[in-house]
Design a protein around this motif. Structure first.
Motif, PDB file in Angstrom:
ATOM      1  N   THR A 229       6.863  -0.592  -6.228  1.00 25.88           N
ATOM      2  CA  THR A 229       5.673  -0.932  -7.015  1.00 25.88           C
ATOM      3  C   THR A 229       4.783  -1.917  -6.249  1.00 25.88           C
ATOM      4  O   THR A 229       3.558  -1.781  -6.223  1.00 25.88           O
ATOM      5  N   ILE A 230       5.425  -2.887  -5.600  1.00 26.78           N
ATOM      6  CA  ILE A 230       4.663  -3.882  -4.834  1.00 26.78           C
ATOM      7  C   ILE A 230       3.936  -3.199  -3.677  1.00 26.78           C
ATOM      8  O   ILE A 230       2.752  -3.454  -3.404  1.00 26.78           O
ATOM      9  N   SER A 231       4.629  -2.281  -3.022  1.00 27.81           N
ATOM     10  CA  SER A 231       4.025  -1.597  -1.885  1.00 27.81           C
ATOM     11  C   SER A 231       2.868  -0.692  -2.327  1.00 27.81           C
ATOM     12  O   SER A 231       1.856  -0.563  -1.617  1.00 27.81           O
ATOM     13  N   GLN A 232       3.012  -0.084  -3.500  1.00 23.23           N
ATOM     14  CA  GLN A 232       1.917   0.748  -4.003  1.00 23.23           C
ATOM     15  C   GLN A 232       0.724  -0.116  -4.432  1.00 23.23           C
ATOM     16  O   GLN A 232      -0.434   0.274  -4.258  1.00 23.23           O
ATOM     17  N   ALA A 233       1.002  -1.319  -4.953  1.00 23.38           N
ATOM     18  CA  ALA A 233      -0.094  -2.248  -5.281  1.00 23.38           C
ATOM     19  C   ALA A 233      -0.857  -2.573  -3.999  1.00 23.38           C
ATOM     20  O   ALA A 233      -2.094  -2.592  -3.973  1.00 23.38           O
ATOM     21  N   ARG A 234      -0.128  -2.782  -2.906  1.00 16.63           N
ATOM     22  CA  ARG A 234      -0.783  -3.071  -1.617  1.00 16.63           C
ATOM     23  C   ARG A 234      -1.645  -1.884  -1.185  1.00 16.63           C
ATOM     24  O   ARG A 234      -2.796  -2.052  -0.768  1.00 16.63           O
ATOM     25  N   LEU A 235      -1.088  -0.674  -1.295  1.00 22.24           N
ATOM     26  CA  LEU A 235      -1.833   0.524  -0.884  1.00 22.24           C
ATOM     27  C   LEU A 235      -3.172   0.617  -1.621  1.00 22.24           C
ATOM     28  O   LEU A 235      -4.214   0.838  -1.005  1.00 22.24           O
ATOM     29  N   PHE A 236      -3.128   0.421  -2.946  1.00 19.28           N
ATOM     30  CA  PHE A 236      -4.372   0.585  -3.707  1.00 19.28           C
ATOM     31  C   PHE A 236      -5.287  -0.637  -3.596  1.00 19.28           C
ATOM     32  O   PHE A 236      -6.503  -0.507  -3.738  1.00 19.28           O
ATOM     33  N   ASN A 237      -4.726  -1.800  -3.293  1.00 19.68           N
ATOM     34  CA  ASN A 237      -5.566  -2.979  -3.016  1.00 19.68           C
ATOM     35  C   ASN A 237      -6.322  -2.817  -1.700  1.00 19.68           C
ATOM     36  O   ASN A 237      -7.399  -3.372  -1.514  1.00 19.68           O
ATOM     37  N   GLU A 238      -5.721  -2.081  -0.772  1.00 18.89           N
ATOM     38  CA  GLU A 238      -6.341  -1.858   0.548  1.00 18.89           C
ATOM     39  C   GLU A 238      -7.401  -0.757   0.480  1.00 18.89           C
ATOM     40  O   GLU A 238      -8.207  -0.614   1.389  1.00 18.89           O
ATOM     41  N   HIS A 239      -7.341   0.054  -0.564  1.00 17.16           N
ATOM     42  CA  HIS A 239      -8.253   1.206  -0.634  1.00 17.16           C
ATOM     43  C   HIS A 239      -9.673   0.725  -0.960  1.00 17.16           C
ATOM     44  O   HIS A 239      -9.863  -0.106  -1.852  1.00 17.16           O
ATOM     45  N   PRO A 240     -10.701   1.234  -0.256  1.00 15.71           N
ATOM     46  CA  PRO A 240     -12.074   0.736  -0.462  1.00 15.71           C
ATOM     47  C   PRO A 240     -12.540   0.833  -1.919  1.00 15.71           C
ATOM     48  O   PRO A 240     -13.299  -0.017  -2.385  1.00 15.71           O
ATOM     49  N   THR A 241     -12.126   1.866  -2.648  1.00 11.04           N
ATOM     50  CA  THR A 241     -12.505   1.961  -4.071  1.00 11.04           C
ATOM     51  C   THR A 241     -11.431   1.316  -4.943  1.00 11.04           C
ATOM     52  O   THR A 241     -11.739   0.602  -5.910  1.00 11.04           O
ATOM     53  N   GLY A 242     -10.170   1.541  -4.590  1.00 16.22           N
ATOM     54  CA  GLY A 242      -9.058   1.022  -5.400  1.00 16.22           C
ATOM     55  C   GLY A 242      -9.056  -0.490  -5.509  1.00 16.22           C
ATOM     56  O   GLY A 242      -8.544  -1.058  -6.470  1.00 16.22           O
ATOM     57  N   LYS A 243      -9.680  -1.178  -4.526  1.00 14.18           N
ATOM     58  CA  LYS A 243      -9.584  -2.645  -4.533  1.00 14.18           C
ATOM     59  C   LYS A 243     -10.360  -3.299  -5.677  1.00 14.18           C
ATOM     60  O   LYS A 243     -10.196  -4.489  -5.916  1.00 14.18           O
ATOM     61  N   VAL A 244     -11.177  -2.530  -6.418  1.00 14.72           N
ATOM     62  CA  VAL A 244     -11.868  -3.151  -7.564  1.00 14.72           C
ATOM     63  C   VAL A 244     -10.862  -3.645  -8.611  1.00 14.72           C
ATOM     64  O   VAL A 244     -11.186  -4.508  -9.418  1.00 14.72           O
ATOM     65  N   LEU A 245      -9.637  -3.102  -8.576  1.00 16.42           N
ATOM     66  CA  LEU A 245      -8.625  -3.543  -9.550  1.00 16.42           C
ATOM     67  C   LEU A 245      -7.627  -4.538  -8.934  1.00 16.42           C
ATOM     68  O   LEU A 245      -6.599  -4.833  -9.531  1.00 16.42           O
ATOM     69  N   LYS A 246      -7.971  -5.047  -7.754  1.00 12.74           N
ATOM     70  CA  LYS A 246      -7.017  -5.904  -7.034  1.00 12.74           C
ATOM     71  C   LYS A 246      -6.567  -7.106  -7.879  1.00 12.74           C
ATOM     72  O   LYS A 246      -5.382  -7.408  -7.966  1.00 12.74           O
ATOM     73  N   ARG A 247      -7.533  -7.754  -8.500  1.00 13.86           N
ATOM     74  CA  ARG A 247      -7.188  -8.955  -9.267  1.00 13.86           C
ATOM     75  C   ARG A 247      -6.201  -8.617 -10.397  1.00 13.86           C
ATOM     76  O   ARG A 247      -5.238  -9.346 -10.637  1.00 13.86           O
TER      77      ARG A 247
END
Ligand code: SF4
Ligand code: SF4
Ligand code: FES
Length: 251
Positions: free
Chosen positions: A180-198
């Motif tokens: 789960t942590i690694s998938q959070a990293r993947l989507f935090n790194e994604h140019p669109t996915g990072k809008v949900l980083k916080r």
């Protein structure tokens, strides 16, 4: 069929339903070159007779792709969390011991309920949000450097081997686990996915979050897709810390 007169001995921990007592059965199968654990389970299904000649029921197990892509066939093979379809009989010590994962509810025999991973992925919003079904045009480009970081992370097959092997993944900690942590990293790194980083980082704070990790590194040892899980944990851990400080000063 070439069997060379050799047998393959397999001991299987069986359980008839989620609440019944487990029991062991032993099978002796004719050897064929190239056998793996899943093909052995198929052989048992075709002729469900124990080593002592007792007729029994076929063993229940999950499988689908047979090429280490779907993640469904994970189980304990000689005590190690791994995929049955890529576990070659020739490379295993006999009798081969097959058990269901110990940290997930047993459905029947070797099949377990791994939905906790999918619930955890929902908690960290492990997806790229899209706005509606209309044509959004092309997404932002990713550099070759970004792709090199992200591609290995995207290879996760949700098998849960990392969680089974993790000493911190248990009912006491309710730790979300490395995948789960690694998938959070993947989507935090994604140019669109990072809008949900916080939101992702907030979901990884507190009980059951990234702080539960003891860096034992069992996860990275057993991951069948060689995902750099400890790098992900260190990377996301740093981001969670920074976010916690920002949140503190905002209060
Ligand atoms: S590093 Fe250790 S404690 Fe952390 S997720 Fe991996 S196995 Fe679990
Ligand atoms: S990170 Fe590796 S071990 Fe964990 S679920 Fe994904 S593929 Fe399986
Ligand atoms: S059957 Fe799909 S990973 Fe083994």
């Amino acid at each position: 069929m070439a069997t060379n007169g050799k047998s393959v001995l397999i001991k299987i921990k069986r359980q008839d339903n989620p609440s019944s007592k487990p029991y062991w059965e032993e099978f002796a199968l004719p050897y064929r070159p190239g056998m793996n654990v899943t093909s052995s389970l198929m052989d048992i299904a075709a002729n469900p007779v124990t080593k002592d000649g007792k007729k029994t029921t076929p063993v229940t197990y999950d499988s689908n792709c047979l090429e280490e892509v779907c993640g469904s066939c994970a189980m304990l093979i000689n005590g190690r969390a791994r995929m049955a379809c890529s576990a070659l009989i020739d490379k295993l010590e006999q009798p081969i011991k097959l058990e269901p994962f110990s940290k997930f509810p047993v459905v029947r025999d070797l099949a377990v309920d791994r939905s906790v991973l999918f619930e955890n992925l929902k908690k960290v919003k492990a997806w790229v949000p899209t706005d509606g079904t209309y044509d959004l045009g092309t997404g932002p480009r990713q550099t070759a450097e970004q792709q090199e970081v992200n591609y290995p992370l995207s290879r996760c097959i949700s098998c849960c081997c990392c969680m089974e092997a993790c000493p911190q993944f248990n009912d006491d900690t309710r730790f979300v686990g490395a995948a789960t942590i690694s998938q959070a990293r993947l989507f935090n790194e994604h140019p669109t996915g990072k809008v949900l980083k916080r939101e992702r980082l907030s979901a990884l704070m507190g009980d059951g979050g990234i702080q539960e990790c003891g860096y034992a590194q069992n996860c990275v040892e057993v991951c069948p897709k060689d995902i750099p899980l400890t790098t992900s944990i260190a990377d996301v851990g740093g981001d969670v810390m920074k976010q916690a400080l920002v949140d503190l000063f905002r209060k």
